[in-house]
Design a protein around this motif. Sequence first.
Motif, short mmCIF file in Angstrom:
data_model
loop_
_atom_site.label_atom_id
_atom_site.label_comp_id
_atom_site.label_asym_id
_atom_site.label_seq_id
_atom_site.Cartn_x
_atom_site.Cartn_y
_atom_site.Cartn_z
N LEU A 56 0.82 -1.25 0.05
CA LEU A 56 0.07 0.18 -0.24
C LEU A 56 0.62 1.29 0.07
O LEU A 56 1.64 1.39 0.84
CB LEU A 56 -0.95 -0.08 1.25
N ASP A 57 0.83 1.91 -1.09
CA ASP A 57 1.53 3.13 -1.25
C ASP A 57 0.93 4.44 -1.04
O ASP A 57 0.11 4.67 -2.21
CB ASP A 57 2.59 3.13 -2.62
N LEU A 58 0.99 5.21 -0.10
CA LEU A 58 0.15 6.65 -0.04
C LEU A 58 1.23 7.57 -0.02
O LEU A 58 0.76 8.64 0.62
CB LEU A 58 -0.89 6.52 1.07
N HIS A 59 2.29 7.55 -0.41
CA HIS A 59 3.19 8.56 -0.19
C HIS A 59 3.07 10.08 -1.01
O HIS A 59 2.18 9.83 -1.66
CB HIS A 59 4.60 8.14 -0.47
N GLN A 60 3.19 11.12 -0.31
CA GLN A 60 3.01 12.26 -0.69
C GLN A 60 1.41 12.51 -1.29
O GLN A 60 1.14 12.87 -2.41
CB GLN A 60 3.83 12.71 -1.90
N CYS A 61 0.52 12.22 -0.33
CA CYS A 61 -0.91 12.36 -0.64
C CYS A 61 -1.48 13.32 0.29
O CYS A 61 -2.99 13.34 0.35
CB CYS A 61 -1.55 10.90 -0.36
N SER A 62 -0.99 14.04 1.01
CA SER A 62 -1.15 15.13 1.87
C SER A 62 -2.33 14.62 2.93
O SER A 62 -3.41 15.27 3.15
CB SER A 62 -2.03 16.27 1.13
N LEU A 63 -2.00 13.70 3.34
CA LEU A 63 -3.15 12.84 4.34
C LEU A 63 -3.16 13.53 5.48
O LEU A 63 -2.19 14.30 6.00
CB LEU A 63 -2.46 11.49 4.69
N THR A 64 -4.39 13.94 5.85
CA THR A 64 -4.89 14.68 7.16
C THR A 64 -5.06 13.63 8.39
O THR A 64 -4.92 12.51 8.38
CB THR A 64 -6.12 15.13 6.78
N ALA A 65 -5.35 14.41 9.58
CA ALA A 65 -5.49 13.64 10.66
C ALA A 65 -6.36 12.73 10.60
O ALA A 65 -6.26 11.70 11.00
CB ALA A 65 -5.47 14.51 11.99
#
Length: 474
Positions: free
Chosen positions: A211-220
């Motif tokens: 699972l790759d979610l790097h650089q997705c501006s994930l929020t809290a």
Amino acid sequence: MSQTRKKTSSEGETKPQTSSVNKFLRGSKAESRKENNDLKTTDSQPSNWIQKTAPSETGEALEMIPELEELNLSWNSKVGGNLPLILQKFQKGSKIQMLKLVDCTLTSEDGTFLGQLLPMLQSLEVLDLSINRDIGGSLNSIAQGLKSTSNLKVLKLHSCGLSQKSVKILDAAFRYLAELRKLDLSCNKDLGGGFEDSSAQLVMLKHLQVLDLHQCSLTADDVMSLTFALLAWKGAWKQESPSSMLGRWLVCAQVIPLLSNLQELDLSANKKMGNSSENLLSRLRFLPALKSLVINNCALESETFTALAETSVHLSALEVFNLSWNKCVGGNLKLLLETLKLSMSLRVLRLSSCSLVTEDVVLLASVIQMGHLAKLRKLDLSYNDSICDAGWTMFCQNVRFLKELIELDISLRPSNFRDCGQWFRHLLCAVIKLPQITEIGMKRWILPASQEEELECFDQDKKRSIHFDHGGFQ
């Protein structure tokens, strides 16, 4: 690497058809090498075969290979806007298993066509649409088509202009992708906030390994939703304040891992999760198959790093651990002491730009001296400029125990240049006892004339191919 592959009973039967379309489907050597590279580096030039070929002719060429299993048209800009012409010959029952269209300048119309095409590709296992920033607008059509690709194992939508709404759209398709092994949604910066209410179907991906979610501006709130997607709790739930996902649930029972086959998790370059990922990181201990954990540049704070350190002790299968660009590690490496001692499988450790201090490096040296980290192959300590010469001396005296080490990086920041201290001689002595090492990063470390002579003598006497990448001589 060939751009096409066809199963035949003999080599002789394959050659005529392959050669007849070779002029359409041959890629440059640079492109072939690029296929094996991580999609995070995407600066190669596109090959030019389709620029010189009419799209309709390419479609006819594909028709001549009815049992085509793999098709890679990546890095061909003129595929964009012409995808229907190129792939129009694909019929229902096609045996295509891999379709790669990376950086093809696909349009929204191409995406709509692809969504209509996918139900015909019942054997499809790999779909890579990365670096096509305009297909986000046609994601509804693509997601609808994905519902018919039940054999799909790899889905890559890296840098595809996905938005918050895209998560909901994909979420509806996940329930049909039970065989999915790899999901890459990275480098979609507008994705942040999309997971807050839309990650329920992610738990349907029971076989997911990457699972790759790097650089997705994930929020809290994204992080909290992902926590529930990765792990469920069996037992009582108590609803709290509805104002935030962070305070919505009070966990009162046993943790049940849902994605228990997950082996690689990349959450890097999501700086907003730095102070809100404690719950997620602390519960990674329940993912026993995890081999790669990449959380560099996440602005981790002391509490989250402490939670991570306590969790990492339980990740016995961990092979890749990347904490680079998290300043809170500096002065606190001792929190990872037990992890470093118990990590029998660790192959890659990256601590670049972590504000490490001398005490951190001395601690690492002592762990190495005790025989731990024996399987380590790559060690990155670059951009940690606060370590004094005594610390580097201690480290270089003990690095010789890392018998399987291939790459070592102790480079300085671009703005900093320093003369090598006496530790350089210890490094040369250690390298003699490292049979596999090939690369030593020493950028911005300046070698005085005397040490330059030592290095030249070393190169001549040892006759080994070791690249010392240093800042120059003085």
